[in-house]
Motif scaffolding. Sequence first.
Motif, mmCIF file in Angstrom:
data_model
loop_
_atom_site.group_PDB
_atom_site.id
_atom_site.type_symbol
_atom_site.label_atom_id
_atom_site.label_comp_id
_atom_site.label_asym_id
_atom_site.label_seq_id
_atom_site.Cartn_x
_atom_site.Cartn_y
_atom_site.Cartn_z
ATOM 1 N N HIS B 170 18.697 2.361 5.833
ATOM 2 C CA HIS B 170 19.840 0.702 6.577
ATOM 3 C C HIS B 170 19.429 0.710 7.996
ATOM 4 O O HIS B 170 19.517 0.569 8.634
ATOM 5 N N ASP B 180 18.019 -5.816 8.036
ATOM 6 C CA ASP B 180 18.631 -6.726 7.840
ATOM 7 C C ASP B 180 18.590 -6.317 6.601
ATOM 8 O O ASP B 180 17.288 -7.122 6.206
ATOM 9 N N MET B 181 19.773 -6.200 5.778
ATOM 10 C CA MET B 181 19.165 -5.613 4.638
ATOM 11 C C MET B 181 19.253 -6.845 3.833
ATOM 12 O O MET B 181 18.216 -6.745 2.197
ATOM 13 N N ALA B 182 19.848 -8.038 3.565
ATOM 14 C CA ALA B 182 19.717 -8.963 3.278
ATOM 15 C C ALA B 182 18.623 -9.505 3.266
ATOM 16 O O ALA B 182 17.815 -10.064 1.601
ATOM 17 N N SER B 183 17.883 -10.073 4.315
ATOM 18 C CA SER B 183 16.149 -10.364 4.021
ATOM 19 C C SER B 183 15.286 -9.943 3.409
ATOM 20 O O SER B 183 14.575 -10.217 3.062
ATOM 21 N N THR B 185 16.127 -7.260 1.693
ATOM 22 C CA THR B 185 15.928 -7.116 -0.253
ATOM 23 C C THR B 185 15.512 -8.485 -0.720
ATOM 24 O O THR B 185 14.710 -8.408 -1.537
ATOM 25 N N TRP B 197 18.312 1.570 -0.559
ATOM 26 C CA TRP B 197 18.351 1.912 0.692
ATOM 27 C C TRP B 197 19.139 3.272 0.956
ATOM 28 O O TRP B 197 19.840 3.387 -0.167
ATOM 29 N N ASP B 209 27.020 -4.196 2.582
ATOM 30 C CA ASP B 209 27.448 -5.026 1.399
ATOM 31 C C ASP B 209 26.243 -4.678 -0.027
ATOM 32 O O ASP B 209 25.331 -6.512 0.166
ATOM 33 N N CYS B 213 24.375 -8.474 -0.793
ATOM 34 C CA CYS B 213 21.960 -8.716 -0.678
ATOM 35 C C CYS B 213 21.868 -8.354 -1.576
ATOM 36 O O CYS B 213 21.079 -8.460 -1.925
ATOM 37 N N ASP B 214 22.817 -8.341 -3.017
ATOM 38 C CA ASP B 214 21.447 -8.084 -4.425
ATOM 39 C C ASP B 214 20.523 -7.155 -4.301
ATOM 40 O O ASP B 214 19.588 -6.550 -5.176
ATOM 41 N N ALA B 215 21.613 -5.946 -3.714
ATOM 42 C CA ALA B 215 20.295 -4.591 -3.678
ATOM 43 C C ALA B 215 20.433 -3.535 -4.896
ATOM 44 O O ALA B 215 21.045 -4.012 -6.137
#
Lengths: 413, 413
Positions: B170, B180-183, B185, B197, B209, B213-215
């Motif tokens: 990350h 950008d973890m959200a995008s 993912t 991650w 988060d 982020c639905d990781a």
Amino acid sequence: MSGWTTLAEAQTMDAADPLRAYRDRFTLPEGLIYLDGNSLGALPRATPARVAAAVEAQWGHDLIASWNKHGWIEAPVRLGARIAPLIGAGADEVIVADSTSANLFKLIVAACQAQPDRTTILTEPGNFPTDLYIAQGIADLLPGRQVRTVPVGEIAAAIDGDTAVVMLTHVHYKTGAMLDMASLTMAAHAKGALILWDLSHSVGAVPVDLVGCDADMAVGCGYKYLNGGPGAPAFLYVAGRLHGRLRSPMTGWMGHRAPFDFGDDYAPGEGMAPFLCGTPPILGMAALDAGLDTFDGVSMAEVTAKSRSLSALLIAGIEQRCAGAGFTLVTPRDPATRGSHVSVAHPHAWEVCQALIARGVVGDFRAPEVLRLGLTPLYTSHEDVWRAVEMIAEVMETEAWRDPAYAERAAVT
Amino acid sequence: MSGWTTLAEAQTMDAADPLRAYRDRFTLPEGLIYLDGNSLGALPRATPARVAAAVEAQWGHDLIASWNKHGWIEAPVRLGARIAPLIGAGADEVIVADSTSANLFKLIVAACQAQPDRTTILTEPGNFPTDLYIAQGIADLLPGRQVRTVPVGEIAAAIDGDTAVVMLTHVHYKTGAMLDMASLTMAAHAKGALILWDLSHSVGAVPVDLVGCDADMAVGCGYKYLNGGPGAPAFLYVAGRLHGRLRSPMTGWMGHRAPFDFGDDYAPGEGMAPFLCGTPPILGMAALDAGLDTFDGVSMAEVTAKSRSLSALLIAGIEQRCAGAGFTLVTPRDPATRGSHVSVAHPHAWEVCQALIARGVVGDFRAPEVLRLGLTPLYTSHEDVWRAVEMIAEVMETEAWRDPAYAERAAVT
């Protein structure tokens, strides 16, 4: 109870014990008879200061510089070299890393991968659970591999051209039976198989001669007879002749040839280094180092002799002083085939164990009906054993164990 | 040096810092400016007593009973639940176990095995070495698997139907760039891939988060911003929706449904339990627990704001006060895309780093030419940053780093 030893006789045995002074290397709670050093070794007297130094003087004051200044980065190799003489290994054949379970994983996978045309991991039913579970996980992971279990007496005959690795625990965690490492290793080699010894219940308490037996691989625990503290780092051994041939699947940066070059491509280090994985746990290493100090100047032959003397006394006590109490000896009677704990079966072993703990005699219970009593040569005395036997006799004679409170279940060891 | 902040201005920033009181939770050596908490977090003031209690009162006095009495056996779950809010995870989605490297191994294998028709582990070149090495080892172990590296800006486009798992750090250990973890993912999920991650350089310093982020999976380090001590146990996260679907290959006894039944057959526990392996390292757990206490009552939004304020000041100092000294900013200028350390390139970064350490400003060096300065929101002050910048300026202006003694190589961090 004719023939059973007197307290004075037990004290005489202690007076003649060449290891008696080593008890002072440990902090043992007043009034407690601790017969569970085979599960968690007692606290060495020097450990608190050693751990405090690692925390305060090293981490707190010298911070990141401690990796070099205090030899943190060398700890896995340095402690491995300290364990080596206790197991008859070369100093460069042992490192300290991860847990026993993780080390089993690395070595079983390595053994399987080194022999792609052999499919079987051979072991005994009733082996220590993590050994079996790790092997089963590997059989699920690697296509075509399987775990085969046969009773230990049939192991030698069961080794064949399909056996990749024989995995055995040298001293059985439950029965206390000690296997013949030399002959079983020879049997494995005769069929071209590798052999892996779990020394968790051996190291520091019974004689082990890995090189003399020509053993291929071994793992072992730091928190039992090595007195390294709860969840101490474990160790692993690979015979020098197999270095470079066996490859750990867990190729973490600490096993790299030059981890601080931060290159993109893995290249294994020399010798045992590739069996390191992540950053070493320094506080655990400091405690294990202090635990190993308890063996400074100690003759392993004297450790062996004391272990046998203690276990012989305990067996005699159970069979003579507690005759008729319903115990069945599980541990072999021949001292050459038993480790340093004595196990007895009893239909109410759980309650008996709890009643003993309540009276300051700490052993442990192994399902479904084994009472296990560990004898640590460095700090257990013959007087301890004598007093423990007397307490067992009292608990059995008075049926104190029948108190319903002792039936409650909360076993963790 | 027009425009560069004055000491008084830095002190004014500290006076307005809502986290300033938390510095007292740490023991920092007198006179040292410690900018390496991203490698080894400083010693919390409460840790020595906490570790001593684990050693003396627990291990020493209560011995084996401590597994229950002092909650040792629950430590992996309990500490995981404490880390969860720092990374936007559910309390039952995180456990503490093993090392970051070992946890990467478990999760990458699990992800590959869960998707047998996808062959690729996708990551970026220059990722932290152990991440790359572990992935390479898995590609060697599992038939048909491969590691593919593409520059991070091309990762999203490179994810395809053959991607089993995308593995990214990350916050990059060297550059300090935050992804950008959200995008990313979302990009992985759009192609049916899983994403893992590595939060080692994020947790405790920047907003994370995972659930938002639905990781799918994450790992992270206990000894950096979590202040858990050298080689502290690491953590791992698996999204609740994947519990039971992802299977750890390291099926040690602590992951078993009922480890103390000592049965012969592995049966995975519930939730995160199967990602435990061997006996937990209790002394390391005690220190990590004390490290996590340093976050008690701390707002992660304030941590983020402070991190950005410190790094903005440091970047300004390097660029304004040290203009002309030959530094090139490596870390992104946009605070939303950087972590909590600032990296600058310099052809003599190694010597500069050594000269600074000799003068009590501790950063670190990453080959071949990066000087890395870590900013720990809980204990680094704006005054620290200001003084560090002044020292860097002095070392560069006087060319003190040219002393040949600083060229000697002995880097370990």
